[in-house]
Design a protein around this motif. Sequence first.
Motif, mmCIF file in Angstrom:
data_model
loop_
_atom_site.group_PDB
_atom_site.id
_atom_site.type_symbol
_atom_site.label_atom_id
_atom_site.label_comp_id
_atom_site.label_asym_id
_atom_site.label_seq_id
_atom_site.Cartn_x
_atom_site.Cartn_y
_atom_site.Cartn_z
ATOM 1 N N TYR A 163 -72.695 49.127 -33.824
ATOM 2 C CA TYR A 163 -73.932 48.504 -34.287
ATOM 3 C C TYR A 163 -75.115 48.903 -33.395
ATOM 4 O O TYR A 163 -76.196 49.202 -33.881
ATOM 5 C CB TYR A 163 -73.765 46.981 -34.284
ATOM 6 N N LEU A 164 -74.856 48.901 -32.070
ATOM 7 C CA LEU A 164 -75.913 49.287 -31.120
ATOM 8 C C LEU A 164 -76.389 50.717 -31.340
ATOM 9 O O LEU A 164 -77.558 51.037 -31.121
ATOM 10 C CB LEU A 164 -75.395 49.194 -29.679
ATOM 11 N N THR A 165 -75.462 51.591 -31.773
ATOM 12 C CA THR A 165 -75.814 53.011 -31.932
ATOM 13 C C THR A 165 -76.701 53.249 -33.165
ATOM 14 O O THR A 165 -77.366 54.272 -33.262
ATOM 15 C CB THR A 165 -74.566 53.915 -32.095
ATOM 16 N N LEU A 166 -76.686 52.276 -34.101
ATOM 17 C CA LEU A 166 -77.375 52.507 -35.378
ATOM 18 C C LEU A 166 -78.871 52.752 -35.208
ATOM 19 O O LEU A 166 -79.444 53.611 -35.869
ATOM 20 C CB LEU A 166 -77.138 51.328 -36.338
ATOM 21 N N CYS A 224 -66.356 49.034 -15.928
ATOM 22 C CA CYS A 224 -66.315 47.806 -16.755
ATOM 23 C C CYS A 224 -67.616 47.029 -16.588
ATOM 24 O O CYS A 224 -67.642 45.968 -15.947
ATOM 25 C CB CYS A 224 -65.109 46.968 -16.353
ATOM 26 N N LEU A 225 -68.672 47.560 -17.165
ATOM 27 C CA LEU A 225 -70.002 46.972 -16.980
ATOM 28 C C LEU A 225 -70.548 46.384 -18.266
ATOM 29 O O LEU A 225 -71.682 45.920 -18.306
ATOM 30 C CB LEU A 225 -70.975 48.059 -16.487
ATOM 31 N N GLY A 226 -69.760 46.436 -19.346
ATOM 32 C CA GLY A 226 -70.259 46.029 -20.659
ATOM 33 C C GLY A 226 -71.105 47.143 -21.261
ATOM 34 O O GLY A 226 -71.583 48.035 -20.558
ATOM 35 N N ALA A 227 -71.250 47.097 -22.593
ATOM 36 C CA ALA A 227 -72.023 48.145 -23.295
ATOM 37 C C ALA A 227 -73.470 47.677 -23.460
ATOM 38 O O ALA A 227 -73.711 46.482 -23.619
ATOM 39 C CB ALA A 227 -71.406 48.391 -24.665
ATOM 40 N N TRP A 243 -69.928 30.769 -27.094
ATOM 41 C CA TRP A 243 -71.278 31.308 -26.894
ATOM 42 C C TRP A 243 -71.404 32.758 -27.389
ATOM 43 O O TRP A 243 -72.500 33.294 -27.482
ATOM 44 C CB TRP A 243 -71.678 31.236 -25.407
ATOM 45 N N ARG A 244 -70.265 33.376 -27.734
ATOM 46 C CA ARG A 244 -70.295 34.747 -28.258
ATOM 47 C C ARG A 244 -70.667 34.773 -29.743
ATOM 48 O O ARG A 244 -70.753 35.843 -30.331
ATOM 49 C CB ARG A 244 -68.913 35.395 -28.111
ATOM 50 N N PHE A 245 -70.843 33.576 -30.335
ATOM 51 C CA PHE A 245 -71.055 33.476 -31.772
ATOM 52 C C PHE A 245 -72.103 34.468 -32.285
ATOM 53 O O PHE A 245 -71.862 35.222 -33.224
ATOM 54 C CB PHE A 245 -71.453 32.031 -32.114
ATOM 55 N N ARG A 246 -73.273 34.465 -31.614
ATOM 56 C CA ARG A 246 -74.363 35.344 -32.071
ATOM 57 C C ARG A 246 -73.944 36.813 -32.072
ATOM 58 O O ARG A 246 -74.163 37.536 -33.030
ATOM 59 C CB ARG A 246 -75.583 35.187 -31.146
ATOM 60 N N ARG A 247 -73.309 37.220 -30.946
ATOM 61 C CA ARG A 247 -72.858 38.603 -30.820
ATOM 62 C C ARG A 247 -71.836 38.933 -31.898
ATOM 63 O O ARG A 247 -71.840 40.021 -32.474
ATOM 64 C CB ARG A 247 -72.206 38.803 -29.451
ATOM 65 N N MET A 248 -70.964 37.953 -32.187
ATOM 66 C CA MET A 248 -69.863 38.225 -33.109
ATOM 67 C C MET A 248 -70.295 38.249 -34.574
ATOM 68 O O MET A 248 -69.561 38.750 -35.417
ATOM 69 C CB MET A 248 -68.738 37.224 -32.878
ATOM 70 N N LEU A 249 -71.491 37.728 -34.826
ATOM 71 C CA LEU A 249 -72.020 37.805 -36.193
ATOM 72 C C LEU A 249 -72.154 39.254 -36.651
ATOM 73 O O LEU A 249 -72.194 39.554 -37.838
ATOM 74 C CB LEU A 249 -73.409 37.155 -36.236
ATOM 75 N N LYS A 250 -72.199 40.148 -35.645
ATOM 76 C CA LYS A 250 -72.350 41.573 -35.973
ATOM 77 C C LYS A 250 -71.134 42.091 -36.720
ATOM 78 O O LYS A 250 -71.232 43.070 -37.443
ATOM 79 C CB LYS A 250 -72.571 42.376 -34.697
ATOM 80 N N LEU A 251 -69.971 41.444 -36.548
ATOM 81 C CA LEU A 251 -68.755 41.944 -37.207
ATOM 82 C C LEU A 251 -68.871 41.894 -38.735
ATOM 83 O O LEU A 251 -68.732 42.933 -39.393
ATOM 84 C CB LEU A 251 -67.526 41.183 -36.697
ATOM 85 N N PRO A 252 -69.199 40.700 -39.329
ATOM 86 C CA PRO A 252 -69.359 40.719 -40.797
ATOM 87 C C PRO A 252 -70.517 41.607 -41.241
ATOM 88 O O PRO A 252 -70.411 42.291 -42.265
ATOM 89 C CB PRO A 252 -69.607 39.250 -41.155
ATOM 90 N N LEU A 253 -71.597 41.628 -40.445
ATOM 91 C CA LEU A 253 -72.735 42.490 -40.814
ATOM 92 C C LEU A 253 -72.309 43.958 -40.839
ATOM 93 O O LEU A 253 -72.683 44.729 -41.719
ATOM 94 C CB LEU A 253 -73.883 42.318 -39.809
ATOM 95 N N PHE A 254 -71.502 44.308 -39.856
ATOM 96 C CA PHE A 254 -71.002 45.677 -39.721
ATOM 97 C C PHE A 254 -70.160 46.063 -40.949
ATOM 98 O O PHE A 254 -70.311 47.144 -41.507
ATOM 99 C CB PHE A 254 -70.175 45.721 -38.438
ATOM 100 N N LEU A 255 -69.298 45.123 -41.389
ATOM 101 C CA LEU A 255 -68.443 45.418 -42.543
ATOM 102 C C LEU A 255 -69.273 45.512 -43.825
ATOM 103 O O LEU A 255 -69.022 46.372 -44.675
ATOM 104 C CB LEU A 255 -67.341 44.368 -42.670
ATOM 105 N N LEU A 256 -70.289 44.641 -43.930
ATOM 106 C CA LEU A 256 -71.171 44.717 -45.102
ATOM 107 C C LEU A 256 -71.889 46.063 -45.148
ATOM 108 O O LEU A 256 -72.033 46.682 -46.200
ATOM 109 C CB LEU A 256 -72.203 43.585 -45.066
ATOM 110 N N LEU A 257 -72.290 46.505 -43.964
ATOM 111 C CA LEU A 257 -72.978 47.796 -43.875
ATOM 112 C C LEU A 257 -72.042 48.941 -44.273
ATOM 113 O O LEU A 257 -72.453 49.897 -44.940
ATOM 114 C CB LEU A 257 -73.470 47.992 -42.435
ATOM 115 N N ALA A 258 -70.772 48.807 -43.875
ATOM 116 C CA ALA A 258 -69.786 49.842 -44.238
ATOM 117 C C ALA A 258 -69.646 49.885 -45.763
ATOM 118 O O ALA A 258 -69.604 50.970 -46.362
ATOM 119 C CB ALA A 258 -68.441 49.538 -43.587
ATOM 120 N N ILE A 259 -69.608 48.699 -46.390
ATOM 121 C CA ILE A 259 -69.481 48.648 -47.856
ATOM 122 C C ILE A 259 -70.705 49.298 -48.495
ATOM 123 O O ILE A 259 -70.600 50.117 -49.410
ATOM 124 C CB ILE A 259 -69.311 47.189 -48.336
#
Length: 272
Positions: free
Chosen positions: A68-71, A184-187, A243-259
């Motif tokens: 998602y970050l690369t987009l 291991c510094l995170g992306a 607290w990761r909720f916001r970050r994890m919202l990217k997962l469904p968005l990512f799949l929608l984008l793939a579709i």
Amino acid sequence: MRFFRNWYIILKITNIYRLEVASQVKTADIMGVRFHAVTLNEAVDYAMNRIHTKKKGYIVTPNPEIVYLTLDDPAFRSLVNGAALVLPDGIGIIYAAKILGQALFGRVTGIDFADLLMHRMAQEQMRLFLLGAKPGVAEMAAEQLQKKHPGLIIAGCRDGYFKDAQEAADAVNAAGGAEAVFVCLGAPKQEYFMAEWMDKLDATLLCGLGGSLDVFAGTVKRAPAIFSKLGLEWLYRLCKEPWRFRRMLKLPLFLLLAIKTRLLPSEKEETP
Ligand code: UDP
């Protein structure tokens, strides 16, 4: 018997040759990120091969968040695609590959890759440097890893909260060289660090592994195997770290984008 032995040797040679040249390994294009279609064993064989031949490089393990970050960031995307090995970390990548009709063998998580790599490095008493996480965590991880992989030499540790990347590079170089560094510094901090400092570090292979040191140290628990089998590691993580909720919202968005990319192939072609 000889027939089988000869076939085994031929298979071994072709496999090693294939893995020496990552550019010849099939790739799966997931929204512009080129993942290598390798199994866990092949990935580790390839990494060990690079260590043996002293060929410098870095390995990345993108999950949907990283893709998602690369987009919106072509520079970051080419840096990810410039890695020696791009491993699919996260069930979301596998779902996206299926949606986009791209072939991947399955997940190769950063943690599993690191674990098998350390097992193989330990057999040859190789040196590993641990870079990242909060102060003290890398040392705790080192203690656990040395128990789990006797023979592995932890060349040194350094936390990931440095002001200047030169401090981290100095720490690695002062340790007297290592076959591999776990970064291991995170992306995207770890990917930028690896690409920029690879040539200046006294180390052959850099592996970008996100929060792996927290898991190795035991400060963060990995999801039980059943969650992993069902592809629900994200749910476990969400329950443990809400607290990761916001970050994890990217997962469904990512799949929608793939579709969307699948349904509107012309948009996909525009993606570099
Ligand atoms: N981290 C770090 N330096 C920083 C920011 C983060 O060393 O400047 C560490 C953080 O302590 C954690 C890891 O990077 O250990 C990132 O973990 P996270 O779980 O966010 O990464 P993921 O596994 O989701 O990629």
